[in-house]
Scaffold this motif. Structure first.
Motif, mmCIF file in Angstrom:
data_model
loop_
_atom_site.group_PDB
_atom_site.id
_atom_site.type_symbol
_atom_site.label_atom_id
_atom_site.label_comp_id
_atom_site.label_asym_id
_atom_site.label_seq_id
_atom_site.Cartn_x
_atom_site.Cartn_y
_atom_site.Cartn_z
ATOM 1 N N ASP A 51 0.783 -1.200 0.091
ATOM 2 C CA ASP A 51 0.188 -0.072 -0.056
ATOM 3 C C ASP A 51 0.847 1.311 -0.204
ATOM 4 O O ASP A 51 0.569 2.045 -0.819
ATOM 5 C CB ASP A 51 -0.886 0.151 1.261
ATOM 6 N N GLU A 52 1.670 1.328 0.994
ATOM 7 C CA GLU A 52 2.527 2.652 1.300
ATOM 8 C C GLU A 52 3.300 2.629 -0.210
ATOM 9 O O GLU A 52 3.719 4.073 -0.698
ATOM 10 C CB GLU A 52 3.526 2.306 2.160
ATOM 11 N N SER A 53 3.951 1.570 -0.883
ATOM 12 C CA SER A 53 4.859 1.900 -2.107
ATOM 13 C C SER A 53 3.890 2.265 -3.317
ATOM 14 O O SER A 53 4.064 3.230 -4.123
ATOM 15 C CB SER A 53 5.482 0.612 -2.389
ATOM 16 N N ASP A 66 -7.527 3.415 2.787
ATOM 17 C CA ASP A 66 -6.323 2.379 3.104
ATOM 18 C C ASP A 66 -5.977 2.832 4.445
ATOM 19 O O ASP A 66 -5.405 1.889 5.477
ATOM 20 C CB ASP A 66 -5.109 2.849 2.084
ATOM 21 N N ASP A 67 -5.739 4.292 4.790
ATOM 22 C CA ASP A 67 -5.257 4.509 6.177
ATOM 23 C C ASP A 67 -6.115 4.041 7.112
ATOM 24 O O ASP A 67 -5.568 3.781 8.343
ATOM 25 C CB ASP A 67 -4.682 5.944 6.291
ATOM 26 N N GLY A 68 -7.238 4.070 6.861
ATOM 27 C CA GLY A 68 -8.355 3.527 7.825
ATOM 28 C C GLY A 68 -7.975 1.951 8.230
ATOM 29 O O GLY A 68 -7.969 1.655 9.200
ATOM 30 N N ILE A 69 -7.732 1.186 7.233
ATOM 31 C CA ILE A 69 -7.339 -0.092 7.373
ATOM 32 C C ILE A 69 -5.863 -0.415 8.269
ATOM 33 O O ILE A 69 -5.964 -1.170 9.293
ATOM 34 C CB ILE A 69 -7.166 -0.953 6.008
ATOM 35 N N HIS A 70 -4.946 0.643 7.610
ATOM 36 C CA HIS A 70 -3.754 0.610 8.539
ATOM 37 C C HIS A 70 -4.022 0.989 9.993
ATOM 38 O O HIS A 70 -3.424 -0.060 10.695
ATOM 39 C CB HIS A 70 -2.705 1.517 7.934
ATOM 40 N N HIS A 71 -4.910 1.820 10.256
ATOM 41 C CA HIS A 71 -4.767 2.129 11.767
ATOM 42 C C HIS A 71 -5.743 1.065 12.359
ATOM 43 O O HIS A 71 -5.245 0.798 13.463
ATOM 44 C CB HIS A 71 -5.862 3.491 11.740
ATOM 45 N N PHE A 104 -0.107 8.055 14.119
ATOM 46 C CA PHE A 104 -0.325 9.024 12.852
ATOM 47 C C PHE A 104 -1.352 8.875 11.691
ATOM 48 O O PHE A 104 -1.725 9.571 11.203
ATOM 49 C CB PHE A 104 1.114 8.644 12.088
ATOM 50 N N GLU A 105 -1.433 7.285 11.497
ATOM 51 C CA GLU A 105 -2.295 7.006 10.298
ATOM 52 C C GLU A 105 -3.721 7.416 10.677
ATOM 53 O O GLU A 105 -4.525 7.715 9.750
ATOM 54 C CB GLU A 105 -2.172 5.387 9.934
ATOM 55 N N ARG A 106 -4.072 7.588 11.881
ATOM 56 C CA ARG A 106 -5.493 8.101 12.284
ATOM 57 C C ARG A 106 -5.638 9.519 12.273
ATOM 58 O O ARG A 106 -6.369 9.979 11.712
ATOM 59 C CB ARG A 106 -5.819 7.372 13.844
HETATM 60 FE FE LIG Z 1 -0.494 4.126 5.802
#
Ligand SMILES: [Fe+2]
Ligand SMILES: [Fe+2]
Length: 272
Positions: free
Chosen positions: A104-106, A183-188, A153-155
């Motif tokens: 994801d990040e890449s 995506d960041d919701g999932i990461h969080h 951070f991601e939140r």
């Molecule tokens: Fe992220």
């Protein structure tokens, strides 16, 4: 008997049910996966187009370029962080999940690079973001890394994506920000699930260190959120009061999240 190691779901004696939450986010991440070429490149404008004189339009473009630059910088750091987590996590379920986060990040980085290429290339770096990156990368324990990056951070970054999307309707930038918010919701969510498992077995010392880390991070996050490069200085001043108000709400939320992980947050000092 085969000499091959058993996959995690075949290990009979060990109860892996604690990791079910993390695994659920792995499946969610796979389901949400997208490709950079899914974005309507070339069909719609990369960022909102300015009106007025060529100078005015150029100034507008510089403002958008600085917005994109800040996100590009964040996602390049996130690549390094996610691969650190993939390497540091001992649990197979978490490793599986982190393998998707690295992708994801890449992918985010690839999209920002394409976008900034259409805006005249990279711009001024946000020094606070670099400091935050160092804090994550140099954190001593896995608990602290997950806490700083995924829990906080991601939140905290999600409302920023929504804000950028709202002010860039009908552009590639809007489309990208909407994808990144998901995506960041999932990461969080994955970070919350994993941190909960990690803290079950953590000593008081590790927990105390998380509070110390949060106190180190929050003022830097605030500085990052309020930082404006030269291109946005003017707009920055106009928006500062509103930005501070919004930031305070977000940080309050971050502190409540720590609380929900069972940490004693009475020692967390908010920067305002
Ligand atoms: Fe992220
Ligand atoms: Fe990202």
């Amino acid at each position: 008997m085969s000499a091959e190691p058993l996959a995690y779901e075949e290990q009979p004696d060990e109860d892996r049910s604690r990791y079910r939450g993390v695994l659920r986010f792995y499946e969610l991440a796979k389901h949400q996966e997208w490709l950079v070429r899914d974005l309507p490149w070339g069909e719609i404008a990369p960022v909102p187009e300015g009106r007025g004189s060529p100078q005015r339009q150029a100034r507008r473009r510089d403002v958008w370029r600085s917005v994109v630059m800040q996100q590009l910088q964040a996602d390049v750091l996130a690549c390094e962080m996610a691969s650190q987590l993939l390497n540091a996590a001992p649990d197979p379920e978490a490793k599986l999940y982190y393998s998707t986060m690295v992708q994801d990040e890449s992918r985010h980085t690839e999209a920002w690079l394409k976008l900034i290429g259409q805006l005249g290339g990279e711009g001024e770096r946000d020094p606070h973001l670099d400091t935050l990156g160092h804090m994550f990368l140099e954190a001593d324990t896995l608990e602290e890394k997950v806490f700083l990056m995924q829990v906080f951070f991601e939140r905290l970054i999600i409302p920023r994506f929504r804000l950028i999307a709202r002010s860039s309707r009908g552009t590639i930038l809007e489309d990208l920000c909407n994808r990144l918010a998901i995506d960041d919701g999932i990461h969080h969510g994955a970070g919350m699930a994993y941190e909960r498992v990690l803290l079950e077995g953590a000593s008081q010392k590790v927990k105390d260190e998380l509070i110390v880390a949060a106190n180190r991070m929050l003022p830097e996050f605030a500085a990052h959120a309020l930082w404006r490069p030269k291109a946005r200085e003017m707009i920055g001043h106009l928006m500062e009061a509103r930005d501070r108000e919004r930031l305070k709400t977000e940080l309050d939320h971050g502190v409540r999240l720590a609380n929900s992980l069972g940490l004693d947050i009475s020692e967390v000092a908010l920067p305002f």
